[in-house]
Scaffold this active site. Structure first.
Site, PDB file in Angstrom:
ATOM      1  N   HIS A 164      -4.090   2.824  -8.009  1.00 32.07           N
ATOM      2  CA  HIS A 164      -3.966   1.465  -8.568  1.00 32.07           C
ATOM      3  C   HIS A 164      -2.759   1.318  -9.508  1.00 32.07           C
ATOM      4  O   HIS A 164      -2.741   0.436 -10.357  1.00 32.07           O
ATOM      5  CB  HIS A 164      -5.261   1.033  -9.274  1.00 32.07           C
ATOM      6  CG  HIS A 164      -6.373   0.735  -8.308  1.00 32.07           C
ATOM      7  ND1 HIS A 164      -6.778  -0.536  -7.999  1.00 32.07           N
ATOM      8  CD2 HIS A 164      -7.143   1.565  -7.557  1.00 32.07           C
ATOM      9  CE1 HIS A 164      -7.770  -0.477  -7.106  1.00 32.07           C
ATOM     10  NE2 HIS A 164      -8.013   0.787  -6.829  1.00 32.07           N
TER      11      HIS A 164
ATOM     12  N   ASP B  66       0.875   0.562   0.515  1.00 35.14           N
ATOM     13  CA  ASP B  66       0.448   0.823   1.894  1.00 35.14           C
ATOM     14  C   ASP B  66       1.570   0.536   2.894  1.00 35.14           C
ATOM     15  O   ASP B  66       1.832   1.325   3.806  1.00 35.14           O
ATOM     16  CB  ASP B  66      -0.775  -0.036   2.243  1.00 35.14           C
ATOM     17  CG  ASP B  66      -1.905   0.162   1.240  1.00 35.14           C
ATOM     18  OD1 ASP B  66      -1.880   1.173   0.525  1.00 35.14           O
ATOM     19  OD2 ASP B  66      -2.802  -0.704   1.174  1.00 35.14           O
TER      20      ASP B  66
HETATM   21  C1  GLA Z   1      -5.157  -0.230  -1.803  1.00 33.42           C
HETATM   22  C2  GLA Z   1      -4.057  -1.275  -1.974  1.00 33.42           C
HETATM   23  C3  GLA Z   1      -2.790  -0.607  -2.529  1.00 33.42           C
HETATM   24  C4  GLA Z   1      -3.113   0.201  -3.788  1.00 33.42           C
HETATM   25  C5  GLA Z   1      -4.318   1.106  -3.570  1.00 33.42           C
HETATM   26  C6  GLA Z   1      -4.793   1.768  -4.827  1.00 33.42           C
HETATM   27  O1  GLA Z   1      -4.799   0.694  -0.831  1.00 33.42           O
HETATM   28  O2  GLA Z   1      -3.774  -1.906  -0.748  1.00 33.42           O
HETATM   29  O3  GLA Z   1      -1.799  -1.580  -2.768  1.00 33.42           O
HETATM   30  O4  GLA Z   1      -3.300  -0.656  -4.882  1.00 33.42           O
HETATM   31  O5  GLA Z   1      -5.424   0.390  -3.019  1.00 33.42           O
HETATM   32  O6  GLA Z   1      -3.832   2.594  -5.358  1.00 33.42           O
END
Ligand code: GLA
Length: 380
Positions: free
Chosen positions: A31, A165
């Site tokens: 996060h 991601d």
């Molecule tokens: C998900 C979100 C990412 C990131 C992670 C936690 O995968 O899509 O953008 O915030 O959670 O690190």
């Protein structure tokens, strides 16, 4: 309509295009992305493949194994809450960014477990973006393509995710981890330690980012930054956190982010010196902070991390991705990885009754490299 798919469409399409985008595993930096922080991740050697062709009648038809096929018109793309929001959202965002899309057919196949926190949604977005860029060429940089996919997730799907991601799916490099600085928006690939592998174990408890917890955590992080008086938690320290006034729950959320940014920086040093054991310890510390501070773990993920750490050849383990279910990632000795993976899944089954699927993975190629996009598109 899809009445003419696939038989006659295949005949009508003059050319077949294909693309592949991998899933990703977040190695450290939970996060931190939407807090302007730093993250370490890797693209996986699993992902989503898509094949399709151009249509000139303004129609879009998308299908994916095990899902309802969906058709739409290029001029009228609105979210429906279905799986097709991922490809259709990217189509709409690319259109708004100047891609001239006359219609297309696309058929998706995935080797990624769904809902495991391995970013099958980002892989579908990126695979679509790459496919559309091959069909309707337009110069774009890999970072801009990642940002357009993220915009689709934010604006069309409605999840306020950060850049992690989509960047991981695009920038991955075989045998390398990805270091992303979300403030400067710079990406670096760093060799993965020799003789190490990743073990990913799905807790089999469904992960749904649209559940609201994600956006709620995000808001609390912003609240903490405001209380500390900094633009983002990236700028906070343990010291500035201690000096600020805020509710105890918000304080714990902020402590997680501050700790994660620090662990990523230290882990980068361990990666550079090839120290898998040091890296693994930071992963386990990250999970402890998820349990105690961010509360985005589950009893099943906690059990998996505890079990993984009791197995020979594991350097450390943590939940990966948003949390609230999904998978854990463990760093393992390559020579022990397969055995360790089945031991963890077996012990987890005995303890919880869940069938936790374990995979041994290696950092894989990102979509840019896998699709040889450098020859398809120009960077400005
Ligand atoms: C998900 C979100 C990412 C990131 C992670 C936690 O995968 O899509 O953008 O915030 O959670 O690190």
């Amino acid at each position: 309509m899809l009445d003419d798919w696939p038989g006659s469409v295949v005949k009508r399409l003059t050319m077949t295009f294909s693309a592949f985008a991998p899933g990703r595993v977040e190695l450290l930096g939970n996060h931190t992305d939407y807090n302007d922080g730093v993250v370490l991740s890797a693209a996986l050697d699993l992902g989503i493949s898509v094949e399709g062709g151009i249509r000139n009648d303004g129609k879009i038809s998308v299908r994916s194994e095990g899902m309802q096929p969906v058709s739409a018109s290029v001029g009228r793309l609105e979210p429906t809450g279905e799986w097709s929001d991922y490809p259709l959202g990217v189509t709409k965002i690319l259109q708004s960014a100047g891609w001239d899309i006359s219609g297309f057919e696309a058929s998706y196949r995935s080797t990624l477990p769904l809902g495991a926190g391995l970013s099958s949604s980002a892989a579908m977005e990126v695979a679509t973006a790459v496919l559309l860029t091959k069909m309707f060429p337009k110069p774009v940089t890999p970072l801009d393509l990642a940002k357009l996919c993220r915009r689709s997730e934010n604006e069309f799907v409605g999840v306020n995710c950060g850049l992690l991601d989509q960047v991981s799916s695009i920038f991955g490099r075989a045998g390398h981890a990805i270091y992303l600085d979300c403030r400067s928006e710079t990406v670096e690939t760093v060799p993965f330690p020799n003789g190490a592998a990743l073990v990913i174990v799905n807790s089999a408890v469904k992960h749904a980012l649209t559940g609201g917890e994600y956006n709620e955590r995000r808001e609390m992080c912003f609240e903490a930054a405001r209380a500390i008086g900094v633009p983002a938690l990236r700028d906070a320290t343990e010291h500035s956190l201690a000096a600020a006034d805020m509710p105890p729950l918000v304080r714990r959320r902020a402590a997680h982010i501050i700790g994660e940014n620090d662990r990523v920086t230290r882990a980068l040093g361990f990666l550079r010196s090839g120290d898998a054991a040091g890296f693994g310890q930071l992963m386990t510390a990250s999970h402890k902070s998820s349990m105690e501070n961010f509360e985005n773990s589950t009893p099943e993920l906690d059990a998996l991390v505890r079990i993984a750490n009791s197995v020979k050849g594991i350097f450390g383990a943590r939940l990966t991705g948003g949390g609230f279910g999904g998978a854990i990632v463990a760093l393992a000795e390559e020579s022990r990885a397969e055995e360790a993976a089945s031991e963890i899944a077996g012990l987890y089954h005995v303890e919880t009754g869940y069938d936790g699927k374990a995979l041994v993975c290696h950092p894989g190629r990102g979509a840019w490299e896998a699709n040889d996009m450098s020859s398809q598109t120009r960077s400005p």
